[in-house]
Design a protein around this motif. Structure first.
Motif, short mmCIF file in Angstrom:
data_model
loop_
_atom_site.label_atom_id
_atom_site.label_comp_id
_atom_site.label_asym_id
_atom_site.label_seq_id
_atom_site.Cartn_x
_atom_site.Cartn_y
_atom_site.Cartn_z
N LYS A 174 0.84 -1.21 0.00
CA LYS A 174 0.00 0.00 0.00
C LYS A 174 0.87 1.26 0.00
O LYS A 174 0.62 2.20 -0.76
N VAL A 175 1.88 1.28 0.88
CA VAL A 175 2.74 2.47 0.91
C VAL A 175 3.54 2.58 -0.39
O VAL A 175 3.75 3.68 -0.92
N GLU A 176 3.95 1.46 -0.94
CA GLU A 176 4.64 1.47 -2.23
C GLU A 176 3.73 2.08 -3.31
O GLU A 176 4.18 2.92 -4.11
N TRP A 177 2.46 1.69 -3.31
CA TRP A 177 1.53 2.22 -4.31
C TRP A 177 1.38 3.73 -4.15
O TRP A 177 1.36 4.47 -5.15
N ILE A 178 1.24 4.20 -2.92
CA ILE A 178 1.08 5.65 -2.69
C ILE A 178 2.30 6.40 -3.22
O ILE A 178 2.17 7.43 -3.91
N LEU A 179 3.49 5.91 -2.92
CA LEU A 179 4.70 6.60 -3.36
C LEU A 179 4.84 6.60 -4.88
O LEU A 179 5.39 7.53 -5.46
N ASP A 180 4.32 5.56 -5.53
CA ASP A 180 4.41 5.48 -6.98
C ASP A 180 3.29 6.20 -7.71
O ASP A 180 3.43 6.54 -8.89
N ASN A 181 2.17 6.44 -7.02
CA ASN A 181 0.99 6.93 -7.72
C ASN A 181 0.42 8.25 -7.22
O ASN A 181 -0.43 8.84 -7.89
N ALA A 182 0.85 8.71 -6.06
CA ALA A 182 0.33 9.98 -5.54
C ALA A 182 1.07 11.13 -6.21
O ALA A 182 1.80 11.89 -5.58
N ASP A 183 0.89 11.21 -7.52
CA ASP A 183 1.57 12.22 -8.33
C ASP A 183 1.05 13.61 -7.97
O ASP A 183 -0.16 13.87 -8.05
N PRO A 184 1.94 14.53 -7.57
CA PRO A 184 1.47 15.85 -7.15
C PRO A 184 0.79 16.64 -8.25
O PRO A 184 -0.04 17.50 -7.99
N ILE A 185 1.13 16.34 -9.50
CA ILE A 185 0.48 17.05 -10.62
C ILE A 185 -0.94 16.51 -10.80
O ILE A 185 -1.91 17.27 -10.89
N LYS A 186 -1.07 15.18 -10.80
CA LYS A 186 -2.40 14.58 -10.93
C LYS A 186 -3.32 15.01 -9.81
O LYS A 186 -4.51 15.22 -9.99
N ARG A 236 -3.07 17.73 -8.12
CA ARG A 236 -3.10 19.20 -8.06
C ARG A 236 -2.50 19.72 -6.76
O ARG A 236 -3.03 20.64 -6.13
N ARG A 237 -1.40 19.09 -6.37
CA ARG A 237 -0.70 19.55 -5.18
C ARG A 237 0.07 20.82 -5.52
O ARG A 237 0.44 21.06 -6.67
N THR A 238 0.37 21.61 -4.50
CA THR A 238 1.13 22.83 -4.71
C THR A 238 2.62 22.55 -4.78
O THR A 238 3.36 23.33 -5.36
N ARG A 239 3.07 21.44 -4.18
CA ARG A 239 4.48 21.11 -4.19
C ARG A 239 4.82 20.35 -5.46
O ARG A 239 4.22 19.31 -5.76
N PRO A 240 5.81 20.80 -6.25
CA PRO A 240 6.12 20.13 -7.51
C PRO A 240 7.02 18.91 -7.35
O PRO A 240 7.14 18.12 -8.27
N GLU A 241 7.70 18.76 -6.18
CA GLU A 241 8.65 17.67 -6.04
C GLU A 241 7.97 16.31 -6.13
O GLU A 241 6.83 16.15 -5.72
N ASP A 242 8.70 15.36 -6.64
CA ASP A 242 8.21 14.00 -6.74
C ASP A 242 7.98 13.42 -5.34
O ASP A 242 8.78 13.62 -4.43
N VAL A 243 6.87 12.70 -5.17
CA VAL A 243 6.51 12.17 -3.86
C VAL A 243 7.57 11.22 -3.32
O VAL A 243 7.97 11.30 -2.16
N ARG A 244 8.08 10.33 -4.17
CA ARG A 244 9.08 9.38 -3.69
C ARG A 244 10.37 10.08 -3.29
O ARG A 244 11.00 9.72 -2.27
N THR A 245 10.78 11.08 -4.05
CA THR A 245 11.99 11.84 -3.70
C THR A 245 11.83 12.50 -2.35
O THR A 245 12.75 12.51 -1.53
N ARG A 246 10.67 13.05 -2.11
CA ARG A 246 10.42 13.70 -0.82
C ARG A 246 10.43 12.68 0.31
O ARG A 246 10.89 12.97 1.42
N ALA A 247 9.93 11.48 0.05
CA ALA A 247 9.94 10.43 1.07
C ALA A 247 11.38 10.03 1.40
O ALA A 247 11.75 9.86 2.57
#
Length: 508
Positions: free
Chosen positions: A139-151, A153-164
């Motif tokens: 589940k956490v793997e899926w979130i890191l791979d799919n919680a795209d900030p652009i999709k 509409r997050r304000t932070r542009p950084e990639d979710v996995r990079t931030r993790a």
């Protein structure tokens, strides 16, 4: 001890409850709030973590208010939670990057099925778990791979996995999410860690190999502590919603909390909790007993300064949820009707309901199984389907009881039960008949909340020892088998035939 009460936040699959207990384990206050079930696609189940936190604050405030108390009168606060449900949030802002993926969620079934035999064996050996989408790792793997900030509409542009990977994001089960919001600390307890499929239950540490397998950065993991922690998980903010500095001293996954609340402190003690699903746990003491019969080996609990207590567990995904389904499809107007309707017919007339709505858990572990109704004839009435649904709960429990006896070598002579469904006397009697063993219902059946309160209270000295807790446990009613054993065996044998027809259905 001048503070007279211990509080417990019981965050479950369908809602959040707050309960207050006194030294006798009596309920002083009880407040509850449901939250939304989100189904974006078939087999996907999500919760809004922000709504859960908002509801947690609301029920605590309401419970205290109704009782005419304030938080200064709390000696400690315990947390219990739906296990495996996964949250990832921003460390600085506290905002989730995506909805929580609920333990019932099946979106990662394909990912788990891709695991090779060597990895499956390693997971079983290290974590005690049967690899499944049920647990947190995929589940956490899926979130890191799919919680795209652009999709999203997050304000932070950084990639979710990079931030993790940089430590900007945190991962936790619901206990961690609540404790973080209550205290600002990122921690979990051993029982919840043992349900992630990332934690080595023998070494009591996050497993580096499994973190690599599921690509989960170590920087986002919570610190793991005992379930009843003298060093505390932290204190509530005196300037927060409680306006008090209350020690948060206990945390347990809901099923382990029920084990604790039922005072199953010794090897061989067992309980079954009937909630959305049902979960049968047997304390195996300091020994982590491996299962050859489809059960899980898990951590039961740990008190500060003491060894871990292990448990064998049989996880059934749908029991109480099957009763809710009867209401959803209009067969009953209220869950309380089920007992009356079931009693109105002498049998199901050969009808069996297999409520594999989200696959089957123990002992079969078939993520592709789906619900089935078999044996229907022109004379079948809704009463037969209702009775067959209640019988399915009893049959699934017998599945676990037989596996438990085979693994442990301990014969079940008495089973302590709890959870909302055990208020149904018909179900309790049916359970005694099908298993052919005594069913014991305690006076306080909300034992998940009670267990987390016990863990917190022990940590701060509110209760002196577990013997004091044993003396609190009182029987409400006992149900002895009334059905002939041969009849029970015959009905149960036919259940196996029905289950066979549900297996691997989603692959067709």
């Amino acid at each position: 001890m001048t503070k007279p009460y211990v509080g417990a936040i019981d965050q479950g699959t369908t809602g959040t409850r707050f309960m207050l207990f006194d030294r006798g384990g009596h309920v002083i206050a009880n407040a509850y709030e449901q939250h939304e079930q989100i189904y974006p696609e078939p087999g996907w189940v999500e919760h809004d973590p922000v709504e859960i936190w908002r509801n947690a604050k609301a029920v605590v405030s309401r419970g205290l208010s109704v009782a005419g108390l304030d938080a200064e009168q709390l000696a400690a606060l315990g947390i219990t939670n739906q296990r495996e449900t996964t949250v990832v949030w921003d460390k600085k802002s506290g905002k989730p990057v995506y909805n929580a993926l609920v333990w019932q969620d099946r979106r990662t079934v394909d990912r788990v099925e891709e695991l090779d035999a060597e990895t499956v064996a390693a997971i079983r050996k290290k974590t005690g778990l049967q690899p499944d989408a049920y647990f947190s790792a995929s589940k956490v793997e899926w979130i890191l791979d799919n919680a795209d900030p652009i999709k999203l509409r997050r304000t932070r542009p950084e990639d979710v996995r990079t931030r993790a990977e940089s430590g900007e994001l945190l991962f936790g089960t619901i206990d961690s999410w609540l404790i973080y919001n209550l205290t600002g600390n990122h921690v979990t307890d051993v029982s919840n860690a043992s349900r992630t499929m990332l934690y080595n239950i023998h070494d009591l540490a996050w497993d580096e190999t499994l973190l690599v397998e599921f690509d989960v950065p170590e920087a986002m993991l919570p610190e793991v502590r005992p379930s009843s922690d003298e060093d505390l998980y932290g204190h509530t903010d005196p300037d927060g919603f409680l306006n008090a500095e209350v020690p948060v001293a206990g945390a347990l996954g809901d099923q382990q909390a029920a084990l604790f609340g039922q005072t199953c402190f010794d090897a061989g003690d067992a309980k079954n909790t009937y909630g959305t699903g049902s979960f049968y746990l047997m304390n195996t003491g300091k020994e982590a007993v491996s299962s050859d019969n489809g059960l899980l080996t898990t951590i039961g609990f740990q008190r500060s300064g003491e060894p871990v207590q292990y448990a064998l567990e049989g996880s059934v995904f749908v029991t109480g949820a099957a009763i809710e389904w009867l209401e959803d499809v209009g067969l009953v107007g209220d869950p309380l009707e089920t007992a009356t309707l079931a009693r109105s017919v002498d049998s199901t007339e050969g009808v069996y309901v297999v409520p594999a709505f989200t696959g089957l858990g123990a002992p079969r572990w078939d993520a592709r199984a789906r619900g089935a109704i078999v044996g229907v004839t022109q004379s079948t009435k809704k009463e037969h389907v209702v009775r067959a649904t209640l019988e399915s709960i009893a049959y699934q429990t017998r599945d676990i009881a037989e596996a438990m006896e085979a693994d442990s070598g301990v014969e079940t002579t008495s089973l302590r039960v709890d959870g909302g469904a055990v208020k149904n006397n018909f179900l309790c009697q049916l359970q005694a008949d099908i298993i052919q063993t005594e069913i014991v219902r305690p006076e306080v059946d909300e034992t998940t909340a009670l267990g987390s309160a016990y863990a917190a209270g022990l940590a701060v000295g509110y209760w002196d020892d577990i013997e004091e807790l044993r003396s609190n446990w009182q029987v409400d009613r006992e149900f002895d088998p009334e059905m002939d054993a041969d009849d029970a065996d015959r009905m149960y044998d036919r259940w196996d035939d029905a289950v066979e027809r549900s297996l691997d259905w989603d692959r067709a």
